[in-house]
Design a protein around this motif. Sequence first.
Motif, short mmCIF file in Angstrom:
data_model
loop_
_atom_site.label_atom_id
_atom_site.label_comp_id
_atom_site.label_asym_id
_atom_site.label_seq_id
_atom_site.Cartn_x
_atom_site.Cartn_y
_atom_site.Cartn_z
N LEU A 27 0.84 -1.18 0.00
CA LEU A 27 0.00 0.00 0.00
C LEU A 27 0.88 1.24 0.00
CD1 LEU A 27 -2.95 0.90 0.27
CD2 LEU A 27 -2.62 0.86 2.73
N VAL A 28 0.56 2.20 -0.84
CA VAL A 28 1.37 3.41 -0.94
C VAL A 28 0.52 4.63 -0.68
CG1 VAL A 28 2.80 4.80 -2.49
CG2 VAL A 28 2.84 2.32 -2.67
N THR A 29 1.02 5.51 0.18
CA THR A 29 0.40 6.81 0.40
C THR A 29 1.49 7.86 0.34
OG1 THR A 29 0.63 6.58 2.80
CG2 THR A 29 -1.48 5.90 1.84
N ARG A 30 1.09 9.10 0.25
CA ARG A 30 2.06 10.20 0.15
C ARG A 30 2.84 10.36 1.46
NH1 ARG A 30 0.63 14.71 -3.55
NH2 ARG A 30 1.72 15.91 -1.97
N GLU A 31 4.15 10.57 1.32
CA GLU A 31 4.99 10.77 2.49
C GLU A 31 4.71 12.09 3.20
OE1 GLU A 31 9.11 10.36 1.78
OE2 GLU A 31 8.91 8.34 1.02
N ASP A 32 4.24 13.08 2.46
CA ASP A 32 4.06 14.41 3.06
C ASP A 32 2.71 14.57 3.75
OD1 ASP A 32 2.50 14.47 0.79
OD2 ASP A 32 3.23 16.41 0.08
N ASP A 33 1.98 13.49 3.94
CA ASP A 33 0.70 13.56 4.62
C ASP A 33 0.58 12.39 5.60
OD1 ASP A 33 -1.88 14.00 5.45
OD2 ASP A 33 -2.71 14.19 3.43
N PRO A 34 1.31 12.46 6.71
CA PRO A 34 1.32 11.33 7.65
C PRO A 34 -0.05 11.04 8.27
CG PRO A 34 2.44 13.22 8.61
CD PRO A 34 2.16 13.56 7.17
N GLN A 35 -0.89 12.04 8.43
CA GLN A 35 -2.21 11.78 8.99
C GLN A 35 -3.04 10.92 8.04
OE1 GLN A 35 -4.53 15.23 10.04
NE2 GLN A 35 -5.80 14.05 11.44
N TRP A 36 -2.98 11.22 6.73
CA TRP A 36 -3.69 10.41 5.74
C TRP A 36 -3.11 8.99 5.71
CZ3 TRP A 36 -7.94 9.50 3.47
CH2 TRP A 36 -8.00 8.72 2.32
N SER A 37 -1.79 8.87 5.77
CA SER A 37 -1.16 7.55 5.79
C SER A 37 -1.64 6.75 6.99
CB SER A 37 0.36 7.68 5.83
OG SER A 37 0.84 8.25 4.64
N ASP A 38 -1.70 7.40 8.15
CA ASP A 38 -2.19 6.71 9.35
C ASP A 38 -3.66 6.30 9.20
OD1 ASP A 38 0.27 6.97 10.55
OD2 ASP A 38 -0.32 8.67 11.80
N PHE A 39 -4.47 7.17 8.63
CA PHE A 39 -5.89 6.87 8.44
C PHE A 39 -6.05 5.66 7.52
CE2 PHE A 39 -10.06 7.33 6.50
CZ PHE A 39 -10.86 7.59 7.60
N VAL A 40 -5.35 5.67 6.40
CA VAL A 40 -5.42 4.54 5.45
C VAL A 40 -4.95 3.26 6.13
CG1 VAL A 40 -4.47 3.60 3.30
CG2 VAL A 40 -5.25 5.98 3.39
N PHE A 41 -3.84 3.34 6.86
CA PHE A 41 -3.32 2.17 7.57
C PHE A 41 -4.38 1.58 8.50
CE2 PHE A 41 -1.45 0.43 11.44
CZ PHE A 41 -0.67 -0.59 10.94
N TRP A 42 -5.06 2.43 9.27
CA TRP A 42 -6.04 1.93 10.23
C TRP A 42 -7.31 1.43 9.57
CZ3 TRP A 42 -4.69 -0.19 14.35
CH2 TRP A 42 -3.53 0.23 15.00
N VAL A 43 -7.67 2.00 8.44
CA VAL A 43 -8.83 1.45 7.71
C VAL A 43 -8.49 0.04 7.22
CG1 VAL A 43 -10.22 1.66 5.61
CG2 VAL A 43 -9.86 3.66 7.06
#
Length: 120
Positions: A27-43
């Motif tokens: 799974l890949v998310t943008r590095e410059d948005d850690p809150q979005w990365s965390d949200f996606v991880f938890w979903v």
Amino acid sequence: MFLNDTALISLGTNSRHSTTRDGAIALVTREDDPQWSDFVFWVVMGTFIAEDKFITKEISRDMVDVFAFGSNFKGMHRHAISAVGNYGEIYSRSVESIVPRKGRNLLNTNPFGPQLYSYF
């Protein structure tokens, strides 16, 4: 977005959610948005939890509320499961006919082992 290592290397990504040594899809998310990365991880983790607790799309109302991202998102797991199902349902619908579910694509029911496959 799901990519393999070749695509990740060509994009120059070095996110903690991106690469594996053996070419596993990540799974890949943008590095410059850690809150979005965390949200996606938890979903995504919610889909594993739902499968582990035998919560399917049909009974997604059984997912508990979480407040990690504030009260506006307390039903994030329930909403995700009601939309796409648990991990097993997603896998079955998406790729099981191509890649039979076994090995690291199964939930780890061993209480002493890792839940996720790590690239380290």
